[in-house]
Design a protein around this motif. Structure first.
Motif, PDB file in Angstrom:
ATOM      1  N   LYS A  71       0.834  -1.206   0.000  1.00 12.07           N
ATOM      2  CA  LYS A  71       0.000   0.000   0.000  1.00 12.07           C
ATOM      3  C   LYS A  71       0.869   1.258   0.000  1.00 12.07           C
ATOM      4  N   GLU A  72       1.986   1.210   0.701  1.00 15.15           N
ATOM      5  CA  GLU A  72       2.915   2.348   0.719  1.00 15.15           C
ATOM      6  C   GLU A  72       3.537   2.553  -0.659  1.00 15.15           C
ATOM      7  N   VAL A  73       3.880   1.453  -1.345  1.00 16.37           N
ATOM      8  CA  VAL A  73       4.397   1.541  -2.709  1.00 16.37           C
ATOM      9  C   VAL A  73       3.377   2.227  -3.615  1.00 16.37           C
ATOM     10  N   ILE A  74       2.113   1.804  -3.516  1.00 17.48           N
ATOM     11  CA  ILE A  74       1.060   2.377  -4.355  1.00 17.48           C
ATOM     12  C   ILE A  74       0.929   3.875  -4.114  1.00 17.48           C
ATOM     13  N   HIS A  75       0.996   4.302  -2.854  1.00 17.91           N
ATOM     14  CA  HIS A  75       0.899   5.736  -2.543  1.00 17.91           C
ATOM     15  C   HIS A  75       2.055   6.506  -3.168  1.00 17.91           C
ATOM     16  N   ASP A  76       3.270   5.974  -3.074  1.00 14.70           N
ATOM     17  CA  ASP A  76       4.429   6.660  -3.654  1.00 14.70           C
ATOM     18  C   ASP A  76       4.292   6.792  -5.165  1.00 14.70           C
ATOM     19  N   VAL A  77       3.784   5.729  -5.806  1.00 20.49           N
ATOM     20  CA  VAL A  77       3.616   5.766  -7.256  1.00 20.49           C
ATOM     21  C   VAL A  77       2.543   6.771  -7.642  1.00 20.49           C
ATOM     22  N   GLN A  78       1.416   6.747  -6.950  1.00 19.10           N
ATOM     23  CA  GLN A  78       0.326   7.661  -7.277  1.00 19.10           C
ATOM     24  C   GLN A  78       0.667   9.104  -6.963  1.00 19.10           C
ATOM     25  N   ASP A  79       1.549   9.341  -5.994  1.00 21.62           N
ATOM     26  CA  ASP A  79       2.002  10.700  -5.677  1.00 21.62           C
ATOM     27  C   ASP A  79       3.163  11.139  -6.570  1.00 21.62           C
ATOM     28  N   HIS A  80       3.576  10.260  -7.500  1.00 25.78           N
ATOM     29  CA  HIS A  80       4.663  10.556  -8.453  1.00 25.78           C
ATOM     30  C   HIS A  80       5.982  10.881  -7.745  1.00 25.78           C
ATOM     31  N   LEU A  81       6.222  10.188  -6.644  1.00 24.05           N
ATOM     32  CA  LEU A  81       7.478  10.373  -5.918  1.00 24.05           C
ATOM     33  C   LEU A  81       8.581   9.494  -6.482  1.00 24.05           C
ATOM     34  N   VAL A  82       8.210   8.472  -7.240  1.00 24.37           N
ATOM     35  CA  VAL A  82       9.193   7.579  -7.855  1.00 24.37           C
ATOM     36  C   VAL A  82       8.767   7.298  -9.290  1.00 24.37           C
ATOM     37  N   ASN A  83       9.738   6.927 -10.116  1.00 26.06           N
ATOM     38  CA  ASN A  83       9.384   6.525 -11.477  1.00 26.06           C
ATOM     39  C   ASN A  83       9.780   5.084 -11.761  1.00 26.06           C
ATOM     40  N   LYS A  84      10.273   4.364 -10.729  1.00 20.84           N
ATOM     41  CA  LYS A  84      10.551   2.940 -10.854  1.00 20.84           C
ATOM     42  C   LYS A  84      10.301   2.256  -9.514  1.00 20.84           C
ATOM     43  N   VAL A  85       9.782   1.037  -9.572  1.00 22.27           N
ATOM     44  CA  VAL A  85       9.670   0.162  -8.408  1.00 22.27           C
ATOM     45  C   VAL A  85      10.423  -1.109  -8.751  1.00 22.27           C
ATOM     46  N   ILE A  86      11.372  -1.468  -7.885  1.00 18.23           N
ATOM     47  CA  ILE A  86      12.242  -2.600  -8.186  1.00 18.23           C
ATOM     48  C   ILE A  86      12.064  -3.682  -7.132  1.00 18.23           C
ATOM     49  N   VAL A  87      11.935  -4.911  -7.585  1.00 17.77           N
ATOM     50  CA  VAL A  87      11.873  -6.065  -6.696  1.00 17.77           C
ATOM     51  C   VAL A  87      12.958  -7.048  -7.098  1.00 17.77           C
ATOM     52  N   TRP A  88      13.289  -7.943  -6.177  1.00 20.38           N
ATOM     53  CA  TRP A  88      14.312  -8.939  -6.481  1.00 20.38           C
ATOM     54  C   TRP A  88      13.768  -9.989  -7.442  1.00 20.38           C
ATOM     55  N   LYS A  89      12.476 -10.387  -7.227  1.00 19.23           N
ATOM     56  CA  LYS A  89      11.870 -11.413  -8.052  1.00 19.23           C
ATOM     57  C   LYS A  89      10.393 -11.071  -8.215  1.00 19.23           C
ATOM     58  N   LEU A  90       9.815 -11.444  -9.347  1.00 18.88           N
ATOM     59  CA  LEU A  90       8.454 -11.083  -9.683  1.00 18.88           C
ATOM     60  C   LEU A  90       7.451 -11.485  -8.607  1.00 18.88           C
ATOM     61  N   ASP A  91       7.570 -12.687  -8.056  1.00 15.95           N
ATOM     62  CA  ASP A  91       6.570 -13.139  -7.097  1.00 15.95           C
ATOM     63  C   ASP A  91       6.679 -12.436  -5.749  1.00 15.95           C
ATOM     64  N   ARG A  92       7.728 -11.567  -5.580  1.00 20.52           N
ATOM     65  CA  ARG A  92       7.792 -10.739  -4.369  1.00 20.52           C
ATOM     66  C   ARG A  92       6.652  -9.729  -4.371  1.00 20.52           C
ATOM     67  N   LEU A  93       6.276  -9.259  -5.571  1.00 16.53           N
ATOM     68  CA  LEU A  93       5.188  -8.296  -5.674  1.00 16.53           C
ATOM     69  C   LEU A  93       3.850  -8.985  -5.436  1.00 16.53           C
ATOM     70  N   SER A  94       3.599 -10.086  -6.133  1.00 17.07           N
ATOM     71  CA  SER A  94       2.359 -10.829  -5.962  1.00 17.07           C
ATOM     72  C   SER A  94       2.478 -12.205  -6.603  1.00 17.07           C
ATOM     73  N   ARG A  95       1.752 -13.165  -6.026  1.00 17.31           N
ATOM     74  CA  ARG A  95       1.668 -14.496  -6.622  1.00 17.31           C
ATOM     75  C   ARG A  95       0.347 -14.674  -7.381  1.00 17.31           C
ATOM     76  N   SER A  96      -0.452 -13.630  -7.434  1.00 19.22           N
ATOM     77  CA  SER A  96      -1.733 -13.683  -8.137  1.00 19.22           C
ATOM     78  C   SER A  96      -1.608 -12.989  -9.490  1.00 19.22           C
ATOM     79  N   GLN A  97      -1.998 -13.684 -10.546  1.00 15.02           N
ATOM     80  CA  GLN A  97      -1.923 -13.092 -11.883  1.00 15.02           C
ATOM     81  C   GLN A  97      -2.814 -11.864 -11.970  1.00 15.02           C
ATOM     82  N   LYS A  98      -4.010 -11.961 -11.401  1.00 17.84           N
ATOM     83  CA  LYS A  98      -4.938 -10.837 -11.446  1.00 17.84           C
ATOM     84  C   LYS A  98      -4.363  -9.623 -10.730  1.00 17.84           C
ATOM     85  N   ASP A  99      -3.852  -9.826  -9.513  1.00 17.70           N
ATOM     86  CA  ASP A  99      -3.272  -8.706  -8.760  1.00 17.70           C
ATOM     87  C   ASP A  99      -2.047  -8.146  -9.466  1.00 17.70           C
TER      88      ASP A  99
END
Length: 481
Positions: A71-99
């Motif tokens: 939720k904090e990541v989403i706020h930073d993105v929507q507030d345009h405080l960052v232009n990239k979000v980096i994770v080590w591996k894709l499933d760190r963000l979510s294991r749901s295809q829909k999400d």
């Protein structure tokens, strides 16, 4: 709408590092928070990215987005405080295809923010990277569903072999070292046998709970529900279960089949008695009102000087502050027990079916107020019409100006509308006819003979609006009057 923080640094080359790890993953696969953060920092250093924030979700599953860090990541993105979000591996963000696709399209791309997975070496700033995210998200969800399916199959396989599946041993058992198989705990097993022995000897559930709490306060928090669960748990006769499936277990039983079956038969019998008691001995609940203070009355068990089970005024019992109407209610010692008052009302309803003269007397006695009200409304309407006609005649002959009578005409019209509504209400609230009343009374007797207390209760509420009790006086307000 959120305002952009004008004091924030430029989003160019600003990135959020997002890290998620569950306890199991950290223990078994080496996905520790520190390891992920070290690798992501070196990655940013190599590419010249400036780290805005490191956001961590420790111990959270990737099955949903209900995580404080994401939720904090989403706020930073929507507030345009960052232009990239980096994770080590894709499933760190979510294991749901829909999400995953929601985050990609509705959060990142919608706010001109790129999503980068370091391990899979792709970047959503390119069309190929966006396509790969969708593909990998599908595989991540597939793996999650496969894990769930394998877990379910594993539980079913263990159950078929008689193994216990829960993560906590029941009272009376402990786990064998290194597995979830049960072994008897002699001390706790003696408590289980004591519970069954007390119940089979006729001791009440609440008394057993109190006894256990006094004797074994550190073993469990003893409540009535704890005792019932113990008495119903088939693990004590050597069974294992999962959802609706029960199998023979490999563990040792504590209770004999005969004692267990007898205890559960008694529990079921007590439940049926309780249901029947509630139906047969609380027929008037919701209909009874105190004749002194006007409060409702409730069924209560009383044992001080006069027979048990009575309907008692809330102002007297004081069991619910919101229902108390008076601090000085005198309706305390009415002579009827709960069963006696129920039987009086039952007898009155039965008379409706067989004594038409009695029924007509009730209707005739209580119908007068309604007829009088209708006649009063009609008389007043006629008077209003006369006054209105008189004012209009004066206006037509030029005796008065319209401005002089306008307010009076408006008042007469408003009163006429109100009276018309009252008359319509009185006219539409027509009582049941004699045949309908007798049909309900006959159906009431049939339901009573069949012990169909639900139907008995329904008919009582159809025929009776309320019952007012003041000491020995009972006043029935019928709905058909």
């Amino acid at each position: 709408m959120k305002k952009k923080n004008i004091n924030a640094p430029s989003p160019i080359d600003m990135v959020d590092l997002y890290i998620r790890v569950s306890t199991t993953e950290q223990a078994m696969e080496g996905y520790s928070v520190g390891e992920q953060e070290n690798r992501l920092r070196r990655f940013c250093e190599a590419l010249g990215y400036q780290i805005h924030k490191v956001i961590i979700d420790p111990g959270y599953s990737g099955a949903s987005l209900n995580r404080p860090g994401i939720k904090e990541v989403i706020h930073d993105v929507q507030d345009h405080l960052v232009n990239k979000v980096i994770v080590w591996k894709l499933d760190r963000l979510s294991r749901s295809q829909k999400d995953m696709l929601i985050m990609l399209e509705d959060i990142f791309l919608a706010n001109n923010c790129d999503f980068v997975s370091m391990l899979e070496s792709f970047d959503t700033s390119t069309a190929f990277g966006r396509a790969i995210v969708g593909i990998l998200a599908a595989f991540a969800q597939l793996e999650r569903e496969n894990i769930k399916e394998r877990t379910t199959m594993g539980r079913q396989a263990r159950l078929a072999k008689g193994h216990y599946n829960s993560s906590r041993p029941p009272l009376g058992y402990s786990f064998l070292p290194g597995c979830n198989d049960l072994k008897v705990d002699p001390y706790e097993a003696s408590i289980v046998r004591e519970i069954f022995s007390l119940f089979l000897s006729g001791t009440a559930i609440n008394t057993i709970a109190s006894t256990m709490q006094k004797k074994y306060p550190t073993v469990r928090s003893w409540k009535n529900t704890t005792i019932r669960r113990t008495l119903r748990n088939s693990v004590y006769i050597g069974k294992v279960s999962d959802v609706d499936i029960t199998r023979d277990g490999i563990h040792e039983a504590i209770i004999s089949d005969s004692d267990f079956n007898m205890a559960n038969a008694m529990l079921q019998h007590n439940l049926e008695i309780k249901k029947q008691s509630c139906r047969s001995h609380s027929l008037l609940t919701g209909l009874l009102y105190c004749g002194d203070c006007g409060a409702r009355m409730q069924p209560r068990t009383i044992s001080k000087g006069y027979p048990l089970r009575r309907y008692v005024c809330y102002s007297v019992s004081r069991t619910n502050k919101a229902m108390i109407k008076s601090d000085h209610c005198t309706n305390r010692l009415h002579p009827y027990t709960l069963e006696e008052l129920d039987n009086i009302i039952i007898s009155e309803i039965k008379k409706l079916a067989v004594d038409e003269k009695y029924l007509k007397s009730i209707i005739q006695e209580d119908a007068a107020p309604i007829i009088n009200e209708a006649e009063l409304c009609q008389d007043r309407l006629a008077e209003l019409d006369k006054q209105t006609d008189k004012l209009l005649n004066l206006y037509q002959i030029g005796a008065v100006d319209l401005s002089q009578i306008q307010d009076r005409l408006t008042s007469l019209k408003q009163e006429r509308n109100a009276l018309t509504q009252t008359l319509n209400k009185v006219s539409t609230e027509m009582p049941m006819n004699i045949q309908q009343i007798q049909d309900y009374a006959t159906a009431f007797q049939e339901a009573l003979a069949k012990n169909d207390y639900d139907q008995v209760n329904n008919i009582i509420h159809i025929l009776i609006d309320k019952i007012v009790v003041l000491n020995e006086d009972i006043e029935i307000h019928w709905t058909f009057c």
